[in-house]
Design a protein around this motif. Structure first.
Motif, PDB file in Angstrom:
ATOM      1  N   MET A  29       2.836  -7.000   3.813  1.00 18.74           N
ATOM      2  CA  MET A  29       3.003  -7.347   2.349  1.00 18.74           C
ATOM      3  C   MET A  29       1.808  -8.408   1.675  1.00 18.74           C
ATOM      4  O   MET A  29       1.543  -8.435   0.698  1.00 18.74           O
ATOM      5  N   ARG A  40       0.608  -3.083  -1.773  1.00 19.04           N
ATOM      6  CA  ARG A  40       1.658  -3.775  -1.209  1.00 19.04           C
ATOM      7  C   ARG A  40       3.061  -3.584  -1.911  1.00 19.04           C
ATOM      8  O   ARG A  40       3.282  -4.229  -3.044  1.00 19.04           O
ATOM      9  N   ARG A  62       6.778  -3.271  -0.977  1.00 22.60           N
ATOM     10  CA  ARG A  62       7.826  -3.483  -0.185  1.00 22.60           C
ATOM     11  C   ARG A  62       8.603  -2.398   0.277  1.00 22.60           C
ATOM     12  O   ARG A  62       8.914  -1.976   1.475  1.00 22.60           O
TER      13      ARG A  62
END
Length: 201
Positions: A100, A107, A109
């Motif tokens: 992350m 990025r 999650r």
């Protein structure tokens, strides 16, 4: 790769002839996208890591342009250990946090966690023929032959079936549209428009 979203063109576009005299699918204008079109898209790949890579990158592309993913592909390959399922399957919460913070990739999650989940599911498939075999089993018997982008599909009965089976096997981010893009990318059928110089080659 959901190429029609990348193209930003009218939906009735056929192959476009470039300055080199070769007709191509309209999204393959120049540079990285042309190289990908001419040398990778629609060509068969082999091996577990090759399929896991493409499945992972197609999932990361959702909502983004494929050109963005291609530019970041070297970094994806680095941080996901060349898409070695055995390595990625060991990633824990700390690894997700590390990724992350990795500005060179996308990025997100949920997508990063899905990549780890899918690596673990890939390992589980080894006892039943493996990821490559499962994907190849869903190749269409009657492949499409679109002449324009208006005729191109974004899903198919086969991609829906593949999506359902992968979900049953514990995979994530493997919807029918993403799986259709995977099938195009890995050459389960020839995805190029009729008239494109890459079709049937």
């Amino acid at each position: 790769m959901q190429v029609r979203h990348d193209a930003g063109m009218e939906t009735t576009v056929g192959p476009v002839t470039g300055e080199d005299g070769l007709a191509r699918c309209p999204w393959a204008g120049a540079g990285t996208m042309r190289d990908y079109h001419d040398h990778e898209w629609g060509r068969r790949v082999h091996g577990e890591s090759a399929y896991l890579e493409r499945l992972t990158l197609e999932a990361f592309q959702s909502g983004l342009s494929w050109s963005t993913i291609l530019m970041k592909r070297p970094a994806f390959r680095e941080v996901f250990a060349g898409f070695d399922a055995e390595v990625v399957a060991t990633y824990a919460a700390a690894d997700v946090e590390r990724l992350m913070g990795e500005a060179r990739i996308v990025r997100n999650r949920r997508k990063i966690e899905a990549a780890v989940t899918n690596a673990r599911a890939t390992l589980a498939l080894r006892d039943d023929g493996g990821l490559e075999r499962l994907v190849l089993a869903h190749a269409p018997e009657d492949p499409p032959a679109p002449r324009t982008t208006a005729e191109q599909q974004t899903t198919s009965p086969e991609s829906s079936a593949l999506s359902k089976e992968l979900k049953r096997r514990g995979f994530a981010f493997v919807g029918p549209t993403t799986m259709f893009a995977l099938m195009e990318a890995t050459g389960l059928f020839d995805p190029h428009l009729v008239g494109c110089h890459r079709r049937a080659h």
